[in-house]
Design an enzyme around this catalytic site. Structure first.
Site, PDB file in Angstrom:
ATOM      1  N   GLU A   8     -33.744  -4.408 -47.171  1.00 23.21           N
ATOM      2  CA  GLU A   8     -32.744  -4.198 -46.117  1.00 23.21           C
ATOM      3  C   GLU A   8     -31.778  -3.052 -46.406  1.00 23.21           C
ATOM      4  O   GLU A   8     -30.566  -3.267 -46.561  1.00 23.21           O
ATOM      5  CB  GLU A   8     -31.963  -5.490 -45.871  1.00 23.21           C
ATOM      6  CG  GLU A   8     -32.858  -6.671 -45.536  1.00 23.21           C
ATOM      7  CD  GLU A   8     -32.089  -7.915 -45.078  1.00 23.21           C
ATOM      8  OE1 GLU A   8     -30.850  -7.938 -45.213  1.00 23.21           O
ATOM      9  OE2 GLU A   8     -32.739  -8.852 -44.583  1.00 23.21           O
ATOM     10  N   GLU A  39     -39.039 -12.209 -45.155  1.00 20.32           N
ATOM     11  CA  GLU A  39     -38.007 -13.254 -45.105  1.00 20.32           C
ATOM     12  C   GLU A  39     -37.964 -13.853 -43.714  1.00 20.32           C
ATOM     13  O   GLU A  39     -38.012 -13.122 -42.715  1.00 20.32           O
ATOM     14  CB  GLU A  39     -36.601 -12.690 -45.386  1.00 20.32           C
ATOM     15  CG  GLU A  39     -36.321 -12.347 -46.815  1.00 20.32           C
ATOM     16  CD  GLU A  39     -34.893 -11.832 -47.024  1.00 20.32           C
ATOM     17  OE1 GLU A  39     -33.986 -12.192 -46.251  1.00 20.32           O
ATOM     18  OE2 GLU A  39     -34.708 -11.057 -47.974  1.00 20.32           O
TER      19      GLU A  39
HETATM   20  C1  FCB Z   1     -30.959 -11.444 -45.748  1.00 19.81           C
HETATM   21  C2  FCB Z   1     -30.927 -11.153 -47.219  1.00 19.81           C
HETATM   22  C3  FCB Z   1     -31.119 -12.351 -48.093  1.00 19.81           C
HETATM   23  C4  FCB Z   1     -30.410 -13.563 -47.553  1.00 19.81           C
HETATM   24  C5  FCB Z   1     -30.740 -13.767 -46.096  1.00 19.81           C
HETATM   25  C6  FCB Z   1     -30.097 -14.985 -45.485  1.00 19.81           C
HETATM   26  O1  FCB Z   1     -30.260 -10.461 -45.054  1.00 19.81           O
HETATM   27  O2  FCB Z   1     -31.911 -10.215 -47.540  1.00 19.81           O
HETATM   28  O3  FCB Z   1     -30.698 -12.014 -49.380  1.00 19.81           O
HETATM   29  O4  FCB Z   1     -29.064 -13.462 -47.781  1.00 19.81           O
HETATM   30  O5  FCB Z   1     -30.351 -12.642 -45.368  1.00 19.81           O
END
Ligand code: FCB
Length: 452
Positions: free
Chosen positions: A166, A359
């Site tokens: 990110e 994620e």
């Molecule tokens: C993302 C992050 C991760 C976690 C999630 C909830 O933005 O990459 O580390 O905090 O959100």
């Protein structure tokens, strides 16, 4: 719902990051990171906590691997703490840090779990911050050394590499809103930081390939589908602008299209960029940033509905307020179709060769009942509906090769401290006991059946 089967070889994984789980913040020669410094600064973290101990994974990694193995996890996405390896950011290597990750990787492979290694999940060595951090171009060189050291030591065993997690969050939350470390609030610093993050990705790609034969290399972006709140021109514009700020600003250069011209013009008009424009972009940078990758990592949580509150003639009034959507405890709308939308859009507009959902997950604080079981049914629903959306995208031809739940265990959620629980496994922060929640058991079944 009929049965959903995922393609053969689909990787079922879980994700974590170094600062959020490891603890041991000053052990075995580790240097200070910007998140150590930030979380130790009063007022920065909502509950006044920090990652000094977190889930104590640095000492409990064997147990955590056994836990993953018991759930049938196939891929583990973790990040390496840069200051554990290079305490001052560049130069001298800390062997103890390398040894820790080397043992972790060996343990994973023994358990039949593929390591997906993220080089940078936001814990920049503080020493580099003191020299200017990501807004300074010299940090790109330091990252190249770091990428080289790690991939030389682990490249024989790690075959999936993610350069950055990110970069938009690292760039803009770290340097524009200041909500994240290092807590700077400055447009020009933020745009420089984002550029150097992307450039360091581009520099690292061939370095990793050189050190890790047959490796797959990619980057993980937080992508947020944007929807205008109404049919008004002002809302449409606000939506396009948000998409440009968060999604296109990264995707366009990574896929060979330069920075989006509409955003450059807008940033110049607003004085966010100096009169000379993108002065920090040197000859060749954009080719480097666009170097071919093997996959794109997508972090997806929610969508955004955009309304331009400042346009006095913004009519018609809001017609799309996301009526009574369910929200997680982060306040994020539960919107599985957004994952479908973003995956399809990537396929049509950017054509990555392969995609992993690196994620996806939800914050719900359901705790152990008196019988010790954690009945986190809302998380099960979240995972099931998002996986169904991912499955539909695969049927449309999206080359989705795996899915990583955020997160394996409840952990330190940045500015929210320990107030948010994203784990499919409960962490008892007093005893460091781990308790698989119902969602973990559901995920185990899903993995065993390659669907649900
Ligand atoms: C993302 C992050 C991760 C976690 C999630 C909830 O933005 O990459 O580390 O905090 O959100």
């Amino acid at each position: 719902m009929s049965k959903l089967r995922f393609p053969e070889g689909f990787i079922w994984g879980v994700a974590t990051s170094s600062y959020q789980i490891e603890g041991a913040w000053n052990e075995d020669g580790k240097g200070e990171s910007i998140w150590d410094r930030f979380s130790h600064t009063p007022g920065k973290i909502e509950d006044g906590t920090n990652g000094d101990v977190a889930c104590d994974h640095y000492h409990r990694w064997r147990e955590d691997i056994a836990l993953m193995k018991s759930l049938g996890i196939e891929g583990y996405r973790f990040s390496v703490s840069w200051p554990r390896i290079l305490p001052r950011g560049r130069g001298e290597v800390n062997q103890a840090g390398l040894d820790f990750y080397s043992r972790l990787v060996d343990g994973l492979l023994e358990a039949g779990i593929s390591p997906f290694l993220t080089l940078y999940h936001w814990d920049l060595p503080q020493a580099l911050q003191d020299e200017g951090g990501w807004p300074a171009r010299a940090t790109v060189e330091a990252f190249a050394q770091y990428a080289d050291v790690i991939s030389r030591h682990l490249g024989d065993r790690v075959k999936h590499w993610i350069t950055h997690n990110e970069p938009a969050v690292a760039g803009f939350e770290g340097h524009l809103t200041g909500r994240h470390a290092p807590g700077i609030q400055d447009w020009n610093a933020a745009l420089r930081a984002a550029h150097h993050l992307l450039l360091s990705h581009g520099w690292a790609v061939p370095i990793i390939r050189g050190n890790s034969r047959d490796a797959e290399v990619g980057i993980a972006l937080n992508l947020v589908p944007a929807v205008p709140a109404s049919a008004s021109a002002a809302d449409f514009h606000a939506c396009r602008h948000f998409d440009g700020y968060l999604n296109r600003w990264l995707l366009d250069p990574l896929y060979g299209r330069h920075y989006p011209a509409d955003m450059v013009a807008s940033y110049m008009a607003q004085g966010h960029l100096p009169a000379g424009g993108l002065t920090f972009v040197h000859d060749g940078d954009l080719d480097t940033i666009a170097s071919r990758t093997d996959f794109l990592g997508v972090n997806y949580y929610t969508r955004r509905i955009l309304r331009d509150e400042n346009a006095p003639d913004n009519l018609p009034q809001t017609t799309f307020p996301a009526p009574d959507s369910e929200r997680t405890e982060m306040g994020w709308e539960v919107y599985p179709d957004g994952l479908y939308d973003i995956l399809n859009r990537l396929r049509f507009e950017y054509q990555p060769r392969k995609i992993y959902v690196t994620e996806n997950g939800a914050s719900y604080s359901d705790r152990p009942d008196t019988d010790g079981r954690v009945r986190d049914h809302r998380r099960v629903d979240y995972l099931r509906t998002h996986l169904a959306a991912a499955h539909r995208a695969i049927q449309n031809g999206v080359p989705l090769a795996g899915y990583f739940v955020w997160s394996l265990i409840d952990n330190f959620e940045w500015v929210k401290g320990y107030t948010q629980r994203f784990g499919i496994v409960w962490t008892d922060y007093e005893t460091q006991e781990r308790i698989p929640k119902d969602s973990a058991l559901w995920y185990k079944d899903t993995i065993a059946q390659n669907g649900f």
